[in-house]
Design an enzyme around this catalytic site. Sequence first.
Site, PDB file in Angstrom:
ATOM      1  N   CYS A  86      44.845  35.702  28.584  1.00 45.97           N
ATOM      2  CA  CYS A  86      43.561  35.015  28.676  1.00 45.97           C
ATOM      3  C   CYS A  86      42.405  36.016  28.784  1.00 45.97           C
ATOM      4  CB  CYS A  86      43.619  34.012  29.832  1.00 45.97           C
ATOM      5  SG  CYS A  86      42.453  32.664  29.602  1.00 45.97           S
ATOM      6  N   HIS A 197      48.835  30.851  29.654  1.00 41.79           N
ATOM      7  CA  HIS A 197      49.193  31.576  30.884  1.00 41.79           C
ATOM      8  C   HIS A 197      50.675  31.440  31.219  1.00 41.79           C
ATOM      9  CE1 HIS A 197      45.145  32.511  32.550  1.00 41.79           C
ATOM     10  NE2 HIS A 197      44.777  31.463  31.846  1.00 41.79           N
ATOM     11  N   GLU A 199      52.350  33.113  33.290  1.00 41.00           N
ATOM     12  CA  GLU A 199      52.559  33.328  34.737  1.00 41.00           C
ATOM     13  C   GLU A 199      52.315  32.055  35.542  1.00 41.00           C
ATOM     14  OE1 GLU A 199      49.854  33.884  33.156  1.00 41.00           O
ATOM     15  OE2 GLU A 199      48.106  33.783  34.455  1.00 41.00           O
TER      16      GLU A 199
HETATM   17  N1  LIG Z   1      41.749  31.922  32.561  1.00 35.75           N
HETATM   18  C1  LIG Z   1      41.030  32.856  31.999  1.00 35.75           C
HETATM   19  O1  LIG Z   1      41.409  34.024  31.963  1.00 35.75           O
HETATM   20  C2  LIG Z   1      39.685  32.459  31.464  1.00 35.75           C
HETATM   21  C3  LIG Z   1      39.064  33.531  30.613  1.00 35.75           C
HETATM   22  C4  LIG Z   1      37.571  33.374  30.445  1.00 35.75           C
HETATM   23  N2  LIG Z   1      36.913  33.427  31.702  1.00 35.75           N
HETATM   24  C5  LIG Z   1      37.262  32.124  29.674  1.00 35.75           C
HETATM   25  O2  LIG Z   1      36.764  31.181  30.231  1.00 35.75           O
HETATM   26  O3  LIG Z   1      37.523  32.065  28.491  1.00 35.75           O
END
Ligand SMILES: NC(=O)CC[C@H](N)C(=O)O
Length: 232
Positions: A86, A197, A199
Site C-alpha cells: 500500500c 494488505h 498482513e
Molecule cells: N493503507 C495505506 O497504506 C494507505 C496508503 C495511502 N495513505 C492511501 O490512502 O492511498
Amino acid sequence: MKFAVIVFPGSNCDIDCYKAVEDTIGQEVDYVWYTATDLSAYDAILVPGGFSYGDYLRCGAIAQFAPVMNEVVKAAEAGKFILGICNGFQILTEAGLLPGALLRNSGMKFRCHQTPLEVVNNGTAFTNQYSQGEIINIPIAHGEGNYYCDDETLAQLEANNQIVFRYAGDDNNPNGSLKNIAGISNERGNVVGMMPHPERAVDQLLGSEDGKRMFTSILNAWREQHGAAVNG
Ligand SMILES: NC(=O)CC[C@H](N)C(=O)O
C-alpha cells in the site's frame, strides 16, 4: 532469516507487518526507523502501509527521500526480498524501484474492504505457496491505489511476467487500476509492491488468512536460496 519493517512518520501498518512475520513464520523481525543508514543485517525488508509525511504532495513522494531509502535501493540491488504494501508500494514506485505510479482512486473515495485477488504469477519469492490463478481474499484500504503506467511499460510488465496480482471477479476494480493490476514485481522479481494488505489477512478472526502464504513464500524462497530444508 531476519526481517526489517521500515517505520516512517505516519506508518500505521508497521505493527501488523511485524506481528504477521512473528505469528506466521516466527522469524526475527525488527522495526527500523526511516533515518537508518544500514540494512545489511536484514534478508527481507517490508515497507508497510499507512501514511508517510502526511502523504503531502503525493503518497510516497517525500518518503522516497528518507535516509533509509538509499539502503532499500542497495538491498534491492543486492537481490534481497523487498515487499511494499500500500503506502509501501507507493513509496517503491516513487523511489523508482518499481515502474508506474499510483493515482487517486477513480471514484475519488478511500476504499476499505475485502477484495478477491487473482495470483497472476506464483513464480515469485512472495507467491510461491499459492497456485497459479488462485483467487484469494485480501483487504484493501487506500485512496491512491489506481495503478497506471504507459503502454511501453505495460508491455514490458506483461512480457516479463511482472504482474503478480490482479483484482478478480466481474466488474471488480475498486480503484480504476490499469488492467486490474493490484501488484507488480521488478524485472528481477525480488521487489514486489501491492495495494492490498496481506498482513491484515493472517487469521480467520480478521476475515481471511489468505495473506499468510505471502510470508511463508518469502521464508521458503530464502531457505531455497540458502540450501536449507523447506517447510521447517
Ligand atoms: N493503507 C495505506 O497504506 C494507505 C496508503 C495511502 N495513505 C492511501 O490512502 O492511498
